[in-house]
Scaffold this motif. Structure first.
Motif, short mmCIF file in Angstrom:
data_model
loop_
_atom_site.label_atom_id
_atom_site.label_comp_id
_atom_site.label_asym_id
_atom_site.label_seq_id
_atom_site.Cartn_x
_atom_site.Cartn_y
_atom_site.Cartn_z
N PRO A 24 84.53 -7.54 -35.50
CA PRO A 24 84.78 -8.95 -35.84
C PRO A 24 83.53 -9.81 -35.69
O PRO A 24 83.29 -10.72 -36.50
N GLY A 28 81.92 -11.84 -38.74
CA GLY A 28 81.67 -13.27 -38.63
C GLY A 28 80.22 -13.62 -38.89
O GLY A 28 79.90 -14.56 -39.62
N ASN A 156 82.77 -20.72 -29.87
CA ASN A 156 82.88 -19.36 -30.38
C ASN A 156 82.56 -18.32 -29.31
O ASN A 156 83.22 -17.29 -29.20
N LYS A 166 88.85 -11.53 -32.94
CA LYS A 166 89.35 -11.85 -34.27
C LYS A 166 89.30 -13.35 -34.52
O LYS A 166 88.93 -13.81 -35.61
N PHE A 167 89.68 -14.14 -33.52
CA PHE A 167 89.63 -15.59 -33.67
C PHE A 167 88.18 -16.07 -33.78
O PHE A 167 87.89 -17.00 -34.54
N MET A 169 85.79 -14.38 -35.10
CA MET A 169 85.40 -14.03 -36.46
C MET A 169 85.90 -15.09 -37.45
O MET A 169 85.14 -15.56 -38.32
N ASN A 170 87.16 -15.48 -37.33
CA ASN A 170 87.72 -16.50 -38.22
C ASN A 170 86.95 -17.81 -38.13
O ASN A 170 86.76 -18.51 -39.13
N ILE A 173 84.04 -17.44 -40.36
CA ILE A 173 84.33 -17.24 -41.79
C ILE A 173 84.74 -18.54 -42.47
O ILE A 173 84.27 -18.86 -43.56
N ILE A 174 85.64 -19.30 -41.82
CA ILE A 174 86.21 -20.50 -42.46
C ILE A 174 85.14 -21.50 -42.90
O ILE A 174 85.14 -21.93 -44.07
N CYS A 208 84.67 -25.68 -39.22
CA CYS A 208 84.57 -24.77 -38.08
C CYS A 208 85.10 -25.42 -36.81
O CYS A 208 85.87 -24.82 -36.05
N TYR A 211 88.92 -25.61 -36.68
CA TYR A 211 89.59 -24.34 -36.37
C TYR A 211 89.48 -24.01 -34.88
O TYR A 211 90.45 -23.59 -34.24
#
Length: 468
Positions: A24, A28, A156, A166-167, A169-170, A173-174, A208, A211
């Protein structure tokens, strides 16, 4: 992708755990790197080569302020990982609260200073001649979004310290996807030029932040704050500062390198040579994403198990991380050695209506970039040891050796080399400074890592059994 809890950091097999953490993180970092890469390709094709050079001038200033958040994040996350490893949840939450308050205080102050000294900073970082005006436009807009970037970088690392890759990574990505979509709308559709590129970047930062705020306000995070946690604690701030100073120093050195490189290369070949370095710089951010992903995945594993006194697992995590990162670095190396011309061509406009001046600049860039790229990445296969070795000292809370080893490559070796070698070798002296610094830093890091492991990762057999 399976979810990783903080407790699993101390129990799952290291190889499997490192993959769970590193994949992840790598994805990312890949998406963020692709964002920078594709953003530069869009800018180069839709605005021009001079725009790539302009963004390259602004990056060290905005990245330094963003790196303040990363420094606070990594410094605090080392404390959080070790606190969770020793079941001290109260300290973990208090540390997170101090991270938030400190990030806001420092980065907002830096933005005010950055705006006040705009006309001095841009030329100092190489924004001269035709580069100055587009750089100023981009810099002024992006700077308003940098506090959001700093909070994202801080948050992060905390998410990853909780064992939620995983979070994390998101969260990377977003904003990257949002930035690229806004690039298309603002630059290609609305034809806003440098203003469009700047607003696309700033909106990415805000997405970012939104999120990450959602993550910590939802039930996904183990760190639930109240207002009292935001009050500064002297001991925690001191430890955050000591460990975070490693990351901040590294980014400060990067900013100094941009300053030196942009000015040295401008004197050697004008705006076109700065554009060559801009492409090389993008590849330095992008190409090594899997190696950086392994490094990021390694940090919480080493920190948690060190805090839990599971020293056999710490040693295994070091060797496994170095092995995985070295394999990935070698694959990257092979690709860059084979396709440098094709990579350089991606950044240059192929429109039939470009001016004669821009055509000449593109020709220069295409002629000079492949050789430069091959030299800059010549020592890539061995850098895994240097990156993992320096990260290990940071993960276990040993700030001084972490700082010295982190600065060894770029600060102690690279900067002196680029100040000396170009005087005698010109452009060649600039590019060969990179692999020479890589080799020297790797040798130094390997020596101190081996010494530290032999000294500290040894416990009596009975205590080792208890820790397991």
């Amino acid at each position: 992708m399976s979810k990783v809890s903080a407790e699993q950091l101390g129990n799952e097999p290291i190889g499997k755990l490192l993959i769970k953490q590193a994949v992840p993180a790598s994805i990312g970092i890949l998406v963020m790197s692709l964002n920078v890469l594709v953003d530069s390709i869009f800018v180069g094709n839709w605005i021009g080569s001079i725009a790539i050079a302009a963004i390259n001038v602004v990056l060290p200033v905005s990245f330094f302020i963003g790196a303040l958040g990363m420094a606070i994040g990594i410094g605090g996350s080392s404390i959080i990982s070790r606190a969770l490893g020793s079941n001290d949840h109260k300290k973990a939450v208090k540390t997170f609260g101090n991270q938030i308050a400190l990030t806001l205080l420092v980065t907002v102050a830096m933005v005010f200073l950055g705006l006040y000294y705009t006309d001095s900073l841009i030329p100092a970082f190489g924004g001269k001649g035709a580069i100055f005006e587009p750089a100023k436009v981009y810099y002024t807009i992006v700077l308003y979004g940098v506090p959001f970037l700093a909070l994202c970088m801080m948050g992060n690392t905390v998410i990853r310290a909780e064992g939620k890759p995983k979070f994390a990574m998101n969260a990377m990505i977003i904003p990257s996807v949002g930035n690229l979509l806004m690039d298309y709308v603002f630059i290609y559709v609305f034809d806003w030029g440098m203003e469009g590129a700047a607003w696309a970047t700033t909106i990415g930062y805000i997405l970012c932040f939104a999120y990450i705020l959602y993550f910590f306000l939802s039930q996904n995070s183990e760190l639930k704050l109240n207002w009292s946690h935001l009050g500064f604690n002297g001991a925690i701030l001191k430890e955050i500062g000591a460990l975070g100073f490693v990351t901040l120093s590294r980014q400060a050195v990067v900013s100094v390198i941009y300053l030196l490189m942009n000015n040295i290369l401008f004197n050697l070949g004008g705006e076109a040579m700065v554009a060559v370095y801009a492409i090389i710089g993008r590849m330095l951010m992008f190409a090594l994403f899997p190696v950086f992903g392994v490094t990021q995945g390694f940090l919480p594993i080493a920190g948690f198990n060190y805090g839990a006194q599971k020293f056999d697992r710490v040693k295994e995590s070091i060797s496994t991380a170095i092995k995985y990162a070295a394999i990935l670095a070698t694959i990257v190396f092979i690709g860059l050695m084979i396709f440098p011309t094709e990579i350089a061509g991606l950044f240059l406009s192929s429109r039939p209506d470009i001016s004669a001046e821009e055509l000449a600049m593109n020709t220069f860039v295409l002629e000079h970039t492949p050789m430069a790229m091959r030299l800059v990445f010549a020592a890539t296969p061995i850098i895994a040891l240097q990156l993992i070795g320096a990260a290990y000292f940071q993960a276990i809370g040993k700030a001084v050796p972490a700082l010295l080893l982190t600065l060894s490559r770029q600060g102690f070796f690279f900067i002196p080399l680029i100040l000396i070698l170009p005087t005698y070798l010109g452009e060649l002296g600039v590019w060969i400074s990179f692999p020479i610094a890589d080799v020297l830093a790797t040798l130094v890091t390997g020596y101190f890592l081996r010494k530290e492991v032999r000294k500290t990762l040894v416990v009596p057999r009975d205590l080792q059994k208890d820790a397991q």
